[in-house]
Design an enzyme around this catalytic site. Structure first.
Site, mmCIF file in Angstrom:
data_model
loop_
_atom_site.group_PDB
_atom_site.id
_atom_site.type_symbol
_atom_site.label_atom_id
_atom_site.label_comp_id
_atom_site.label_asym_id
_atom_site.label_seq_id
_atom_site.Cartn_x
_atom_site.Cartn_y
_atom_site.Cartn_z
ATOM 1 N N TYR A 1 4.760 15.364 9.642
ATOM 2 C CA TYR A 1 5.129 14.517 8.507
ATOM 3 C C TYR A 1 5.831 15.339 7.433
ATOM 4 O O TYR A 1 6.879 14.932 6.909
ATOM 5 C CB TYR A 1 3.861 13.877 7.944
ATOM 6 C CG TYR A 1 4.058 12.956 6.767
ATOM 7 C CD1 TYR A 1 4.554 11.665 6.937
ATOM 8 C CD2 TYR A 1 3.723 13.367 5.476
ATOM 9 C CE1 TYR A 1 4.713 10.814 5.846
ATOM 10 C CE2 TYR A 1 3.884 12.523 4.394
ATOM 11 C CZ TYR A 1 4.372 11.249 4.575
ATOM 12 O OH TYR A 1 4.529 10.414 3.501
ATOM 13 N N SER B 1 8.253 13.256 -0.031
ATOM 14 C CA SER B 1 6.846 13.503 -0.389
ATOM 15 C C SER B 1 6.701 14.926 -0.891
ATOM 16 O O SER B 1 7.453 15.823 -0.474
ATOM 17 C CB SER B 1 5.959 13.311 0.844
ATOM 18 O OG SER B 1 4.647 13.807 0.588
#
Lengths: 79, 249
Positions: free
Chosen positions: B157, B144
């Protein structure tokens, strides 16, 4: 394929031949690493994967580090 | 989307987290290119039921919690039992829990780390062994942009996604000599359930700041997966491709 000693030995010798690392006079007591077949870590992983592929299990995956063909054969004999 | 000529043998493709969102888009893409796709997730979705009905010979699904190594092994063993080998692994499964790190519980941290990092490691270990035995294969890790840029409230995350980029580069170095490519994709903000933690104001702000003028769609990422796993692309490895409409350029 079975885990009979002759079959396992064939898998190992075929693998060493394929990577051009089959020592002359290779036998059950020949070291797989230094002063023998000279397998490096990636080749050892390949041997481990090949043994699992062909015979359904392998000693490396359960944390063992066999030093010779004889120790690999002993793993399957005891399995 | 490119499709393979009929004479080409279908590839065996594993997509983790392939039941919804981005994973579902990737599954759709490989089914459309005539490949055989094995997907896993923690639950069955309507998309999974539809693929099972429409592609009985080309789609396989198993429920699995990849944060448990035994689940990962059972899934890979089932794929091998069914289709003999794996050509492509897309490590897409991931979970996010938003919130300031100072308020995160042990469980918040464990759930995200266990699936995003450990699950990816388990799958990569299992599948790369199979690829080593055949001396071919392609692995794509979905990370990401927040693993690079960071994002308020997504510390855990972001950390896990940055870890995947490191894994991509290390595995590429390990496996490159054996004809196995390992690359990553760092998507920007997509219209999937993973972005549901963002409110409308945040989403609008992201759209305005994105040169492409829109949020990403799963197909935007799936196209890059296809590119990175093209067998002709054997010289492309160890890279993380940012697919974010230019947001972080």
């Amino acid at each position: 394929m079975s885990t009979a000693p002759a079959d396992v030995q064939k898998t190992v010798t075929d693998f060493l031949t394929s990577i051009e690392k089959l020592p002359e006079g290779f036998g059950t007591d020949t070291p797989l690493y230094a002063d023998g077949a000279e397998l490096d870590s990636l080749e050892t992983a390949e041997l481990s994967a090949t043994l699992e592929d062909v015979h359904g299990s392998d000693p490396y995956s359960i944390g063992e580090m066999p030093q010779t063909l004889g120790e690999i054969l002993a793993f399957y004999a005891g399995a | 989307m490119s499709t393979q000529p009929e004479s080409v043998e279908p590839r065996i493709v594993i997509v983790t987290g392939g039941s919804r969102g981005l994973g579902a888009g990737i599954v759709e893409s490989y089914l459309a290119s005539g490949d055989r796709v094995a997907a896993c997730a923690r639950s069955v979705t309507p998309e999974v039921e539809r693929w099972r009905a429409e592609h009985p010979d080309h789609f396989f699904f198993a429920t699995a919690d990849l944060s448990r190594s035994e689940d990962a092994k059972a899934f890979v063993d089932a794929v091998i039992e069914r289709w003999d080998h794996v050509d492509v692994l897309i490590n897409n499964a991931g979970v996010a829990r938003d919130g300031i790190l100072g308020l995160a519980s042990d469980d918040d941290i464990d759930v995200v780390v266990d699936l995003n990092i450990k699950g990816t490691l388990y799958m990569s270990r299992l599948v790369s062994r199979r690829m080593l035995a055949r001396r071919s294969g392609s692995i794509v890790n979905i990370s990401s942009i927040v693993g690079r840029s960071g994002y308020r409230g997504l510390g855990v995350y972001s950390a896990t996604k940055a870890a995947l980029d490191g894994l991509t580069r290390s595995m590429a170095r390990e496996l490159g000599s054996r004809g196995i490519t390992v690359n990553g994709i760092a998507p920007g903000y997509l219209r999937t359930e993973m972005s549901h933690g963002l409110d409308e104001g945040q989403m609008g702000q992201i759209e305005r700041r994105t040169p492409a003028g829109r949020l990403g769609e799963p197909v935007d990422v799936a196209r890059v997966c296809q590119f990175l796993t093209d067998p002709a692309g054997s010289y492309l490895t160890g890279q993380v491709i940012v697919v974010d409409g230019g947001l972080t350029s």
